[in-house]
Scaffold this motif. Structure first.
Motif: not given
Length: 622
Positions: A48-61, A439-450
């Motif tokens: 979720d944080a990655s997608n928000i980050y991607g939305s923010y930086t995307g809209l900045v451009y 941001g979409t790609l960052s959201a794919l970073i694997p997590e052992d726990v969530k």
């Protein structure tokens, strides 16, 4: 006549250098700590944080398209910069308020802050760069060196902002990091307001960047509507409880619609149409470059925080410091690359623009080869040396120096004059798509726990379950972290009890939102989270879910307190997939970027000759 310095440049250049340096300090300082703030303080999932980050930086451009239009038609450069600077200062202050709050109010403040930053950047970014060129007569040979000096200010601000904001955020409190970013923007704004009349004068003695005409009602509605639309898009998921990323549809939809609209112009002749197609093809490949490169503020920052050994002696370096490597490397390496291209040009061996971009993509792929090698076989709790990450950033900077400087130059050379502004906007649109893709790609970073849910006492008193450690054997809490201790009977003290709980000694159910989880027998485990041990946990749902209690230090009414936070963890989260590729570990995650940028580099390299022919030049050099 405008005053000039001993270097032969107008003093206005150094004034704009100072203004832009502090604005970039504000932007990159906030960017360096943003994803850490969301995951550590707002307890958002990495995805979720990655997608928000991607939305923010995307809209900045994306918003510079609006800011540039309103500046050209109504506001002029100066007023646009003032409006943009003020909005960004307000946005950073909202981020400070978000970090000073908790629960729903912190999230709401964040949305307000991001909206102000996005719209403010749209007014500021396209106008300050434009004014650099306006200080000089047309075709002045000093313009190229002027932009070199100006971009040095960008990198100088980008270099020391993570050091200042990162130190305050990670070593003291995140709110002070955001406040430092706010102060940087205020310095930029005040200096511009005080000295613009004296400094912004062309060499012909003419004031530049003045207002074109008064805003009409339609333009005012456009500004207000844009603010509302951005806030709505950022809030869409939360407002409607839908797993629909509307920002992606807007940005990617624009990437299809705008080129189609331009190419449908019947006034284009064959040469113009071919050159525009070349720009669009290169813009497509640029998305893959920046999509991988911009992991710097997203997944690579999370990786630096959790999987990188940052200890130097007795001091642990903040994870945000890594984002200072790129601007420092640009300052150091840019002159070397300039000399290299010059030598190759004299020998008639300089690569074309398209091939330089392909080389840039190769460098990004190589950076991920280095980090993939470092994490291969890495166990869950292990960390790699920070020098692997330093090497990645240095290699990526080499790639940026191959690709980034030639992009805007190439667009200006190939665009028909009557469409130059629109084509430049389309290039920025590709950057918007790339940042959202990052941001979409960052959201794919694997997590052992969530983390599934998180509740804090101050905001969720009716939903927080507190584990009563006083009723448990003290030896349990001092157990070896590697051991698991079974506890078949214990007492759970609840802020909110079931109606059928008649005795304080009875084991009641834990209430999370509307769902009730009954615990009749459970395991007590010691688990390691980050660099510390979380030692109050309950394991349930056949060992797939974990409930933990921990304390977080917060400042409330100027008093430091420890707030109890209860979190529910998914111990066996579903591993993400991308185009059929299972991303179940860090090695596979970084392999995704190697494949993506490597394939793109090879395709673009072999397309370069055809693109040179279509552009009408034997070699389209930067």
């Amino acid at each position: 006549m405008a005053d000039t310095t001993s270097t032969g440049h107008p003093k206005g250049l150094y004034f704009l250098f100072f203004t832009e340096m502090w604005e970039r300090f504000s932007y990159y300082g906030m960017r360096a700590i943003f994803i850490l703030f969301m995951t550590k303080m707002l307890f958002l999932e990495k995805s979720d944080a990655s997608n928000i980050y991607g939305s923010y930086t995307g809209l900045v451009y994306l918003t510079p398209l609006l800011g540039g239009y309103l500046s050209d038609k109504f506001l002029g450069n100066r007023r646009s910069i003032m409006i943009g600077g003020l909005l960004m200062a307000i946005g950073q202050f909202f981020m400070f308020l978000s970090a000073s709050s908790s629960g729903a109010s912190a999230i709401s403040m964040m949305w307000l802050g991001l909206t102000s930053l996005i719209i403010g950047n749209g007014f500021f970014k396209p106008n300050i760069s434009t004014m650099v060129g306006q200080l000089y007569p047309a075709n002045d040979r000093r313009i190229d060196s002027a932009f070199t000096i100006f971009y040095m200010g960008i990198n100088l601000g980008a270099f020391f902002s993570p050091l200042v904001c990162g130190t305050l955020a990670e070593k003291v409190d995140y709110k002070w990091g955001f406040l430092a970013a706010c102060i940087g923007m205020v310095i930029s704004l005040i200096s511009f307001a005080m000295f613009q009349k004296k400094m912004l004068i062309s060499e012909q003695g003419k004031e530049i960047g003045l207002r074109v005409k008064k805003l009409d009602f339609q333009a005012i509605l456009t500004i207000i509507g844009s603010i509302g639309i951005v806030f709505f898009m950022l809030n869409f998921k939360q407002m409607f409880k839908m797993d629909l990323d509307i920002v992606s549809y807007v940005i990617y939809g624009a990437m299809i619609a705008v080129p189609a609209l331009i190419l449908s112009d019947k006034s284009l002749n064959t040469v113009e149409r071919n050159r525009i197609i070349v720009i669009f093809i290169l813009a497509f490949f640029v998305i893959f470059f920046w999509g991988a490169f911009e992991q710097a503020g997203a997944s690579l920052t999370l990786f630096a925080d959790q999987q990188t050994n940052r200890t130097l002696g007795n001091w642990e370096m903040p994870a945000s410091y890594f984002q200072s490597i790129n601007p420092l490397a640009i300052i150091a390496l840019a002159p070397i690359f300039t000399i290299l291209w010059g030598i190759l040009h004299k020998r008639k061996a300089e690569p074309s623009s398209a091939r330089k971009m392909a080389i840039g993509l190769m460098f990004v792929a190589l950076g991920y080869v280095v980090i993939a090698f470092a994490v291969r076989g890495l166990a869950g709790g292990e960390k790699i040396s920070m020098w692997w990450l330093v090497a990645l950033y240095l290699i990526h900077t080499m790639g940026e120096l191959c690709l980034s400087p030639i992009g805007l130059s190439m667009v200006s050379k190939l665009s028909p004059i009557r469409l130059s502004s629109l084509m430049m906007g389309t290039w920025f649109l590709a950057n918007a798509a790339a940042n959202k893709f990052a941001g979409t790609l960052s959201a794919l970073i694997p997590e052992d726990v969530k983390i599934e849910k998180s509740f804090a006492n101050t905001t969720d008193k009716t939903n927080v379950a507190l584990l009563d450690t006083a009723m448990l054997d003290a030896k349990v809490w001092k157990a070896n972290p590697q051991e698991t201790t079974l506890v078949y009977s214990a007492h759970v003290s609840l802020v909110k009890r079931n109606n059928d709980s008649k005795s304080p000694d009875s084991i009641a159910s834990i209430v999370l939102d509307e769902n009730k989880v009954a615990i009749t027998n459970f395991q007590l485990q010691l688990i390691k989270g980050g660099n510390k041990y979380v030692d109050r946990v309950i394991l349930f749902d056949n060992g797939t879910k974990l409930l933990t209690q921990d304390s977080v230090e917060k400042i409330v009414d100027k008093v430091q307190i420890k707030e109890q936070v209860v979190q529910v963890w998914d111990l066996k989260p579903e591993k993400p997939k991308f185009m059929g590729m299972l991303i179940d570990n860090l090695f596979n995650f970084f392999m995704l970027f190697i494949i993506m940028t490597g394939v793109a580099a090879v395709i673009l390299y072999f397309l370069s000759n055809k693109l040179e022919q279509m552009s009408g030049n034997e070699k389209q050099n930067a």
